[in-house]
Design a protein around this motif. Sequence first.
Motif, PDB file in Angstrom:
ATOM      1  N   ILE A 134       0.831  -1.199   0.000  1.00  0.00           N
ATOM      2  CA  ILE A 134       0.000   0.000   0.000  1.00  0.00           C
ATOM      3  C   ILE A 134       0.870   1.256   0.000  1.00  0.00           C
ATOM      4  CG2 ILE A 134      -1.580   1.371   1.423  1.00  0.00           C
ATOM      5  CD1 ILE A 134      -2.988  -0.813  -0.153  1.00  0.00           C
ATOM      6  N   GLN A 135       1.943   1.226   0.783  1.00  0.00           N
ATOM      7  CA  GLN A 135       2.824   2.397   0.824  1.00  0.00           C
ATOM      8  C   GLN A 135       3.516   2.608  -0.519  1.00  0.00           C
ATOM      9  OE1 GLN A 135       2.218   3.699   3.775  1.00  0.00           O
ATOM     10  NE2 GLN A 135       3.249   5.610   3.241  1.00  0.00           N
ATOM     11  N   ASN A 136       3.891   1.513  -1.188  1.00  0.00           N
ATOM     12  CA  ASN A 136       4.437   1.633  -2.544  1.00  0.00           C
ATOM     13  C   ASN A 136       3.431   2.289  -3.473  1.00  0.00           C
ATOM     14  OD1 ASN A 136       6.774   0.288  -1.771  1.00  0.00           O
ATOM     15  ND2 ASN A 136       6.178  -1.673  -2.672  1.00  0.00           N
ATOM     16  N   ALA A 137       2.182   1.821  -3.393  1.00  0.00           N
ATOM     17  CA  ALA A 137       1.139   2.337  -4.288  1.00  0.00           C
ATOM     18  C   ALA A 137       0.838   3.801  -4.007  1.00  0.00           C
ATOM     19  CB  ALA A 137      -0.123   1.500  -4.143  1.00  0.00           C
ATOM     20  N   ARG A 138       1.040   4.231  -2.775  1.00  0.00           N
ATOM     21  CA  ARG A 138       0.784   5.630  -2.421  1.00  0.00           C
ATOM     22  C   ARG A 138       1.791   6.594  -3.055  1.00  0.00           C
ATOM     23  NH1 ARG A 138      -0.874   4.324   3.898  1.00  0.00           N
ATOM     24  NH2 ARG A 138      -3.130   4.285   3.535  1.00  0.00           N
ATOM     25  N   THR A 139       2.876   6.054  -3.588  1.00  0.00           N
ATOM     26  CA  THR A 139       3.845   6.907  -4.281  1.00  0.00           C
ATOM     27  C   THR A 139       3.460   7.111  -5.741  1.00  0.00           C
ATOM     28  OG1 THR A 139       5.307   5.104  -5.023  1.00  0.00           O
ATOM     29  CG2 THR A 139       5.664   5.953  -2.796  1.00  0.00           C
ATOM     30  N   THR A 140       2.329   6.526  -6.167  1.00  0.00           N
ATOM     31  CA  THR A 140       1.913   6.567  -7.567  1.00  0.00           C
ATOM     32  C   THR A 140       0.572   7.291  -7.705  1.00  0.00           C
ATOM     33  OG1 THR A 140       0.561   4.542  -7.587  1.00  0.00           O
ATOM     34  CG2 THR A 140       2.963   4.275  -7.768  1.00  0.00           C
ATOM     35  N   VAL A 141       0.075   7.320  -8.932  1.00  0.00           N
ATOM     36  CA  VAL A 141      -1.223   7.950  -9.200  1.00  0.00           C
ATOM     37  C   VAL A 141      -2.371   7.207  -8.548  1.00  0.00           C
ATOM     38  CG1 VAL A 141      -0.452   8.934 -11.393  1.00  0.00           C
ATOM     39  CG2 VAL A 141      -1.520   6.661 -11.360  1.00  0.00           C
ATOM     40  N   LEU A 142      -2.132   5.993  -8.068  1.00  0.00           N
ATOM     41  CA  LEU A 142      -3.203   5.218  -7.446  1.00  0.00           C
ATOM     42  C   LEU A 142      -3.724   5.875  -6.178  1.00  0.00           C
ATOM     43  CD1 LEU A 142      -1.974   1.504  -7.668  1.00  0.00           C
ATOM     44  CD2 LEU A 142      -3.416   2.759  -9.262  1.00  0.00           C
ATOM     45  N   ALA A 143      -2.887   6.680  -5.516  1.00  0.00           N
ATOM     46  CA  ALA A 143      -3.231   7.210  -4.201  1.00  0.00           C
ATOM     47  C   ALA A 143      -4.542   7.989  -4.196  1.00  0.00           C
ATOM     48  CB  ALA A 143      -2.101   8.085  -3.676  1.00  0.00           C
ATOM     49  N   ASN A 144      -4.830   8.693  -5.276  1.00  0.00           N
ATOM     50  CA  ASN A 144      -6.053   9.507  -5.311  1.00  0.00           C
ATOM     51  C   ASN A 144      -6.833   9.351  -6.606  1.00  0.00           C
ATOM     52  OD1 ASN A 144      -5.751  11.075  -2.713  1.00  0.00           O
ATOM     53  ND2 ASN A 144      -3.805  11.564  -3.699  1.00  0.00           N
ATOM     54  N   ASN A 145      -6.493   8.336  -7.401  1.00  0.00           N
ATOM     55  CA  ASN A 145      -7.175   8.130  -8.667  1.00  0.00           C
ATOM     56  C   ASN A 145      -8.566   7.554  -8.437  1.00  0.00           C
ATOM     57  OD1 ASN A 145      -7.656   7.351 -11.537  1.00  0.00           O
ATOM     58  ND2 ASN A 145      -5.484   7.888 -11.715  1.00  0.00           N
ATOM     59  N   GLN A 146      -9.421   7.719  -9.446  1.00  0.00           N
ATOM     60  CA  GLN A 146     -10.777   7.204  -9.354  1.00  0.00           C
ATOM     61  C   GLN A 146     -11.000   6.108 -10.380  1.00  0.00           C
ATOM     62  OE1 GLN A 146     -13.278   7.863  -7.226  1.00  0.00           O
ATOM     63  NE2 GLN A 146     -11.986   9.271  -6.067  1.00  0.00           N
ATOM     64  N   THR A 147     -11.726   5.079  -9.978  1.00  0.00           N
ATOM     65  CA  THR A 147     -12.180   4.066 -10.915  1.00  0.00           C
ATOM     66  C   THR A 147     -13.628   4.384 -11.279  1.00  0.00           C
ATOM     67  OG1 THR A 147     -12.722   2.676  -9.016  1.00  0.00           O
ATOM     68  CG2 THR A 147     -10.624   2.269 -10.100  1.00  0.00           C
ATOM     69  N   LYS A 148     -14.182   3.619 -12.171  1.00  0.00           N
ATOM     70  CA  LYS A 148     -15.518   3.920 -12.684  1.00  0.00           C
ATOM     71  C   LYS A 148     -16.605   3.799 -11.619  1.00  0.00           C
ATOM     72  CE  LYS A 148     -14.563   2.778 -17.510  1.00  0.00           C
ATOM     73  NZ  LYS A 148     -14.901   1.895 -18.651  1.00  0.00           N
ATOM     74  N   ASP A 149     -16.302   3.085 -10.515  1.00  0.00           N
ATOM     75  CA  ASP A 149     -17.317   2.962  -9.466  1.00  0.00           C
ATOM     76  C   ASP A 149     -17.436   4.226  -8.614  1.00  0.00           C
ATOM     77  OD1 ASP A 149     -15.037   2.927  -7.929  1.00  0.00           O
ATOM     78  OD2 ASP A 149     -15.395   0.965  -7.036  1.00  0.00           O
ATOM     79  N   LYS A 150     -16.510   5.180  -8.839  1.00  0.00           N
ATOM     80  CA  LYS A 150     -16.538   6.477  -8.141  1.00  0.00           C
ATOM     81  C   LYS A 150     -16.443   6.319  -6.625  1.00  0.00           C
ATOM     82  CE  LYS A 150     -17.147   8.591 -12.074  1.00  0.00           C
ATOM     83  NZ  LYS A 150     -16.058   9.329 -12.718  1.00  0.00           N
ATOM     84  N   GLY A 151     -15.827   5.232  -6.183  1.00  0.00           N
ATOM     85  CA  GLY A 151     -15.676   5.003  -4.752  1.00  0.00           C
ATOM     86  C   GLY A 151     -14.698   5.985  -4.129  1.00  0.00           C
TER      87      GLY A 151
END
Length: 325
Positions: free
Chosen positions: A239-256
């Motif tokens: 999770i910490q690795n992923a937080r260094t990328t665009v995943l940290a605040n990106n949105q998927t189609k479910d708008k979660g």
Amino acid sequence: MICGMEKTVKGYGFFYIFVWQLARIDLPLHCCLKGYDMKRICFLLLATLIAHAASAQVKDTLRVLAIGNSFSEDAVEQYLWELGKEAGVHFIIGNAYRGGWSLIGHWNDARSKAVDTEYRKVTDGKRVNRGKYKLREIITDEPWDVITLQQVSQDAGRPESYEPGLSLMIGYVTALAVDSVRLGFHQTWAYAQDSEHKGFANYNYNQYNMYSSITAAVDKAMHQHRYDLTFYVPSGTAIQNARTTVLANNQTKDKGVNRELTRDGYHLNYTLGRYVVACTWFEVLTGKSAVGMKWRPKGMAKGLANIAQKAAHAAVVSPMAVSPI
């Protein structure tokens, strides 16, 4: 791969096939050896060999039980089974769930024989909450290949909180599980930087302080129990690795909601966060890389899935430090 998988029988040696088919047609062995009805024997043997060759691709079964809480729910109840299916691994997944429960909390339940632990199970892709059971009933329900333990999130970075609960739980699980079981530990994740969880105060409301404390506590626990705990799952590092990328605040189609891969500041986001951790568990349990896996949650773009897979893979390669993706 951290443990052996049970495999269905793929074939027999030629001699065993021969004898087995003789039994099926009720023909004495000495008659065959004299050449009696050899055309029929050869035909049956050839048919058997073809059938076994056709069934060579069989499912491996890996039984995984997590003893935890909502963080193990985020980790194993979604997506892990689907990743296994793509890789030809048949997971049977259990989650011994009590919300907010710690190591010592689970031990107290076990000691008192409390019927308070929810048994969530994933079999053939179907997720079922089977209701509340004694913890021993869940541990003995399947010949689990793998059983994991974890500390409650707010105490995961406080090594003094692990004992005596961890030692007691290791002894309890070992006494009840099959001899071949492999015990592991689940390294959980730090909260989002803006988390309002009251336990965040233990880390001065600093995400990296919490992450570093968790990795240090898990490392200490693994060293102290190195003869009992044979692996750990670095979900927190993934999770910490992923937080260094665009995943940290990106949105998927479910708008979660996506607050640094969480939905509320501490539980994982339903798609991206849970997928990162599922990929991490998949790699640790199977020894297969998640990078390049085709399956991803509905609504998740292929590019985002690839980043999630890489974050998980990097965590498995370097589980105690953040890696740039």
